[in-house]
Design a protein around this motif. Structure first.
Motif, mmCIF file in Angstrom:
data_model
loop_
_atom_site.group_PDB
_atom_site.id
_atom_site.type_symbol
_atom_site.label_atom_id
_atom_site.label_comp_id
_atom_site.label_asym_id
_atom_site.label_seq_id
_atom_site.Cartn_x
_atom_site.Cartn_y
_atom_site.Cartn_z
ATOM 1 N N ALA A 54 0.854 -1.250 0.143
ATOM 2 C CA ALA A 54 0.063 0.080 0.015
ATOM 3 C C ALA A 54 0.906 1.272 -0.212
ATOM 4 O O ALA A 54 0.770 1.979 0.861
ATOM 5 C CB ALA A 54 -1.026 0.046 1.108
ATOM 6 N N PRO A 55 1.453 1.721 -1.151
ATOM 7 C CA PRO A 55 2.597 2.716 -1.154
ATOM 8 C C PRO A 55 1.560 4.089 -1.026
ATOM 9 O O PRO A 55 0.299 4.184 -1.237
ATOM 10 C CB PRO A 55 2.970 2.803 -2.538
ATOM 11 C CG PRO A 55 2.824 1.347 -2.938
ATOM 12 C CD PRO A 55 1.921 0.825 -2.307
ATOM 13 N N THR A 56 2.039 5.122 -0.475
ATOM 14 C CA THR A 56 1.391 6.241 -0.180
ATOM 15 C C THR A 56 1.806 7.344 -1.428
ATOM 16 O O THR A 56 1.264 8.535 -1.357
ATOM 17 C CB THR A 56 1.812 6.804 1.025
ATOM 18 O OG1 THR A 56 3.331 7.236 1.323
ATOM 19 C CG2 THR A 56 1.400 6.034 2.346
ATOM 20 N N VAL A 57 2.626 6.813 -2.125
ATOM 21 C CA VAL A 57 2.532 7.751 -3.601
ATOM 22 C C VAL A 57 1.917 7.191 -4.653
ATOM 23 O O VAL A 57 1.771 5.982 -4.808
ATOM 24 C CB VAL A 57 4.368 8.081 -3.820
ATOM 25 C CG1 VAL A 57 4.960 8.633 -2.838
ATOM 26 C CG2 VAL A 57 4.846 6.601 -4.160
ATOM 27 N N PRO A 58 1.699 7.857 -5.698
ATOM 28 C CA PRO A 58 0.973 7.212 -6.841
ATOM 29 C C PRO A 58 1.752 6.188 -7.609
ATOM 30 O O PRO A 58 3.075 6.245 -7.573
ATOM 31 C CB PRO A 58 0.692 8.369 -7.624
ATOM 32 C CG PRO A 58 0.646 9.727 -6.932
ATOM 33 C CD PRO A 58 1.839 9.289 -5.851
ATOM 34 N N VAL A 59 1.151 5.097 -8.004
ATOM 35 C CA VAL A 59 1.470 3.885 -8.664
ATOM 36 C C VAL A 59 1.264 3.749 -10.059
ATOM 37 O O VAL A 59 -0.060 3.836 -10.257
ATOM 38 C CB VAL A 59 1.412 2.444 -7.852
ATOM 39 C CG1 VAL A 59 1.959 1.498 -8.663
ATOM 40 C CG2 VAL A 59 1.784 2.841 -6.429
ATOM 41 N N ILE A 60 1.871 3.651 -10.837
ATOM 42 C CA ILE A 60 1.537 3.445 -12.470
ATOM 43 C C ILE A 60 1.877 1.963 -12.784
ATOM 44 O O ILE A 60 3.087 1.651 -12.451
ATOM 45 C CB ILE A 60 2.556 4.432 -13.316
ATOM 46 C CG1 ILE A 60 2.148 6.007 -12.946
ATOM 47 C CG2 ILE A 60 2.353 4.277 -14.663
ATOM 48 C CD1 ILE A 60 3.382 6.916 -13.398
ATOM 49 N N THR A 61 1.140 1.398 -13.554
ATOM 50 C CA THR A 61 1.311 0.101 -13.937
ATOM 51 C C THR A 61 1.841 0.120 -15.469
ATOM 52 O O THR A 61 1.675 0.814 -16.286
ATOM 53 C CB THR A 61 0.233 -0.642 -14.222
ATOM 54 O OG1 THR A 61 -0.506 -0.703 -12.699
ATOM 55 C CG2 THR A 61 0.261 -2.033 -14.583
ATOM 56 N N VAL A 62 2.935 -0.582 -15.479
ATOM 57 C CA VAL A 62 3.805 -0.878 -16.788
ATOM 58 C C VAL A 62 3.378 -2.236 -17.312
ATOM 59 O O VAL A 62 3.701 -3.438 -16.824
ATOM 60 C CB VAL A 62 5.412 -0.873 -16.579
ATOM 61 C CG1 VAL A 62 5.903 -1.244 -17.867
ATOM 62 C CG2 VAL A 62 5.875 0.484 -16.327
ATOM 63 N N ALA A 63 2.362 -2.400 -18.282
ATOM 64 C CA ALA A 63 1.621 -3.513 -18.778
ATOM 65 C C ALA A 63 2.515 -4.422 -19.539
ATOM 66 O O ALA A 63 2.268 -4.766 -20.810
ATOM 67 C CB ALA A 63 0.478 -3.140 -19.359
ATOM 68 N N SER A 64 3.706 -5.026 -18.950
ATOM 69 C CA SER A 64 4.250 -6.173 -19.764
ATOM 70 C C SER A 64 3.563 -7.146 -19.450
ATOM 71 O O SER A 64 2.889 -7.673 -18.691
ATOM 72 C CB SER A 64 5.603 -6.195 -18.782
ATOM 73 O OG SER A 64 6.246 -7.473 -19.400
ATOM 74 N N PRO A 65 3.632 -7.906 -20.789
ATOM 75 C CA PRO A 65 2.746 -9.273 -20.838
ATOM 76 C C PRO A 65 3.357 -10.549 -19.855
ATOM 77 O O PRO A 65 2.619 -11.400 -19.538
ATOM 78 C CB PRO A 65 2.814 -9.646 -22.568
ATOM 79 C CG PRO A 65 4.261 -9.225 -22.663
ATOM 80 C CD PRO A 65 4.125 -7.802 -22.047
#
Length: 291
Positions: A54-65
């Motif tokens: 549960a990070p408190t900074v924004p999380v971005i997903t890198v959608a690797s397969p």
């Protein structure tokens, strides 16, 4: 590094579980007034761990397969052919991810693989002289003009309950059965309640050893909850030690060979690590348990 000042920064995390927990710990140290500049970008294989932490900074997903660590970062295990295919897949996924074009990418090392998958985005990595990854991230953040919060709060003054977490995804790092038995005996002699925690199916040798143990489901939430329930962790050179660090729980790491770069911050700072065959190792740990 003047060109790095005032940019948003993004921790790019595409490798192993422990790497992400370390990067998140670095992000958590960012002072409140600079939090809006920080994001973490993670591979899809890290999403469940991210939910548990549960990070408190924004999380971005890198959608690797790829469902686990991308082959480009695990060539020894998965082979060159898979790694070449993976390199292009990861590069395209990073390019498509919602990372700001002006964001400065932070990585633990900026080698050929990292440069390729990052592409034309600005990036900085730790120097070869960096002694420890936690301090290395501090240096990268400061180079980017990011202010850091004070050190973590004090840990438990007295160890009432300890936990042994002997497993690693790298078999050579697994704590030997005899060593685990010695640790349990020493903790008992010192009067410290100590439990041996095993992830389901991870250490059949220990499950069959006759040593008392607790089997946890293979879930990051279960592992983190177990660690949160103790005052002191004895761990293989693996994820549990870094989860303990993130929870401000003291730990001692036992490793087959010196590996200070990857030690948790407090373990590195206070040299609370030792080798499998180190004379006096059990007594050292026992003294910490009863301090």
């Amino acid at each position: 590094m003047a060109e790095c000042q005032d940019r948003p920064v993004c921790f790019l995390q595409l490798k192993a579980f422990g790497d992400f927990v370390i990067a998140n710990a670095a992000a958590e140290r960012v002072a409140a007034q600079d939090r809006q500049r920080v994001t973490i970008a993670i591979g899809t294989h890290l999403q469940q761990l991210c939910e548990a932490v549960a990070p408190t900074v924004p999380v971005i997903t890198v959608a690797s397969p790829e469902a686990s660590v991308p082959a480009i970062f695990d060539i020894r295990k998965l082979g060159l052919s898979a790694a070449l295919k993976s390199a292009w897949q990861v590069r395209r996924a990073v390019e498509r991810a919602a990372i700001g074009r002006d964001a400065l990418i932070l990585v633990d090392g900026l080698g050929m693989r990292e440069r390729f998958v990052i592409g034309s985005r600005p990036a900085i990595g730790m120097s070869a002289a960096t002694a420890n990854i936690y301090h290395g991230y501090d240096a990268l953040l400061q180079a980017a003009g990011i202010r850091l919060a004070p050190a973590q709060p004090a840990r438990a003054a007295t160890v009432r309950r300890a936990g042994i977490f002997p497993g690693s995804r790298i078999a050579a790092k697994n704590l030997p059965v005899a060593l685990v038995a010695d640790l349990l005996n020493e903790a008992g002699r010192r009067g410290v309640s100590t439990d041996l925690y095993l992830l389901q199916g991870e250490r059949p040798d220990l499950e069959a050893s006759g040593l008392p143990h607790i089997v946890m489901p293979r879930q990051f939430t279960a592992l983190r909850a177990a660690i949160a329930g103790v005052d002191f962790v004895v761990s293989a050179d693996s994820l549990p030690a870094h989860l303990a660090e993130s929870l401000c729980i003291d730990s001692f790491v036992i490793t087959p060979r010196p590996n200070e770069f990857w030690m948790p911050r407090s373990v590195f700072d206070h040299r609370r690590w030792g080798l499998f065959n180190e004379p006096g190792l059990i007594a050292r740990i026992g003294a910490l348990l009863s301090a």
